[in-house]
Design a protein around this motif. Structure first.
Motif, PDB file in Angstrom:
ATOM      1  N   VAL A 181       0.837  -1.201   0.000  1.00 31.95           N
ATOM      2  CA  VAL A 181       0.000   0.000   0.000  1.00 31.95           C
ATOM      3  C   VAL A 181       0.870   1.249   0.000  1.00 31.95           C
ATOM      4  O   VAL A 181       0.590   2.217  -0.714  1.00 31.95           O
ATOM      5  N   GLU A 182       1.963   1.235   0.785  1.00 28.22           N
ATOM      6  CA  GLU A 182       2.870   2.376   0.788  1.00 28.22           C
ATOM      7  C   GLU A 182       3.501   2.581  -0.588  1.00 28.22           C
ATOM      8  O   GLU A 182       3.635   3.719  -1.048  1.00 28.22           O
ATOM      9  N   ALA A 183       3.884   1.495  -1.250  1.00 29.12           N
ATOM     10  CA  ALA A 183       4.486   1.599  -2.581  1.00 29.12           C
ATOM     11  C   ALA A 183       3.505   2.228  -3.562  1.00 29.12           C
ATOM     12  O   ALA A 183       3.859   3.146  -4.317  1.00 29.12           O
ATOM     13  N   LEU A 184       2.270   1.753  -3.540  1.00 32.54           N
ATOM     14  CA  LEU A 184       1.259   2.315  -4.439  1.00 32.54           C
ATOM     15  C   LEU A 184       0.981   3.783  -4.107  1.00 32.54           C
ATOM     16  O   LEU A 184       0.835   4.616  -4.999  1.00 32.54           O
ATOM     17  N   THR A 185       0.946   4.108  -2.815  1.00 30.21           N
ATOM     18  CA  THR A 185       0.687   5.481  -2.392  1.00 30.21           C
ATOM     19  C   THR A 185       1.803   6.415  -2.831  1.00 30.21           C
ATOM     20  O   THR A 185       1.555   7.474  -3.405  1.00 30.21           O
ATOM     21  N   LEU A 186       3.049   6.029  -2.570  1.00 29.49           N
ATOM     22  CA  LEU A 186       4.147   6.927  -2.928  1.00 29.49           C
ATOM     23  C   LEU A 186       4.303   7.053  -4.433  1.00 29.49           C
ATOM     24  O   LEU A 186       4.639   8.127  -4.943  1.00 29.49           O
ATOM     25  N   LEU A 187       4.041   5.972  -5.183  1.00 32.24           N
ATOM     26  CA  LEU A 187       4.095   6.068  -6.643  1.00 32.24           C
ATOM     27  C   LEU A 187       3.012   7.000  -7.174  1.00 32.24           C
ATOM     28  O   LEU A 187       3.258   7.802  -8.078  1.00 32.24           O
TER      29      LEU A 187
END
Length: 128
Positions: A73-79
């Protein structure tokens, strides 16, 4: 070369055979010993963890991750943040915010692109 020596070598000695039958050998491995103080020079590495920065998808994700790693979720959010606001969400800011190395963040931003959902107009749907 000498036949009498060869005869002595191959001759059966009954007295030695009876003595040999009385011999009983029992073999056991020694118990495994742990070296005391052998690991003093090895550091005991305890993995540092951090709380995840969760948005509205918090229920779908883990709560803690090791430092230097991010959750899905963090990866998708930061991307997504970088895609929408690249001036604000620079690689340096992302690295500091999520405790990541800058070269890993640069690779992440270069090679992973979040999907964009596009809706086609109604006229195009009929043509398809």
């Amino acid at each position: 070369d000498h036949p009498e020596i060869q005869e002595k070598i191959y001759r059966k000695d009954d007295r030695l055979l009876t003595l040999l039958k009385d011999v009983y050998v029992e073999s056991r491995d020694p118990p495994a010993q742990v070296k005391v103080g052998g690991g003093e020079h090895l550091p005991c590495k305890q993995e540092e963890k951090r709380l995840t920065k969760l948005g509205n998808l918090g229920d779908l994700d883990v709560k803690k991750v090791p430092k230097g790693k991010i959750s899905i979720v963090e990866a998708l959010t930061l991307l997504n943040n970088h895609k929408l606001h690249p001036q604000i969400w620079t690689a340096e800011k992302i690295a500091v915010e999520y405790s990541l190395e800058l070269k890993e963040v640069n690779s992440l931003l270069e090679f992973f692109i979040p999907f964009a959902v596009q809706e086609f107009p109604k006229e195009t749907k009929k043509a398809i």
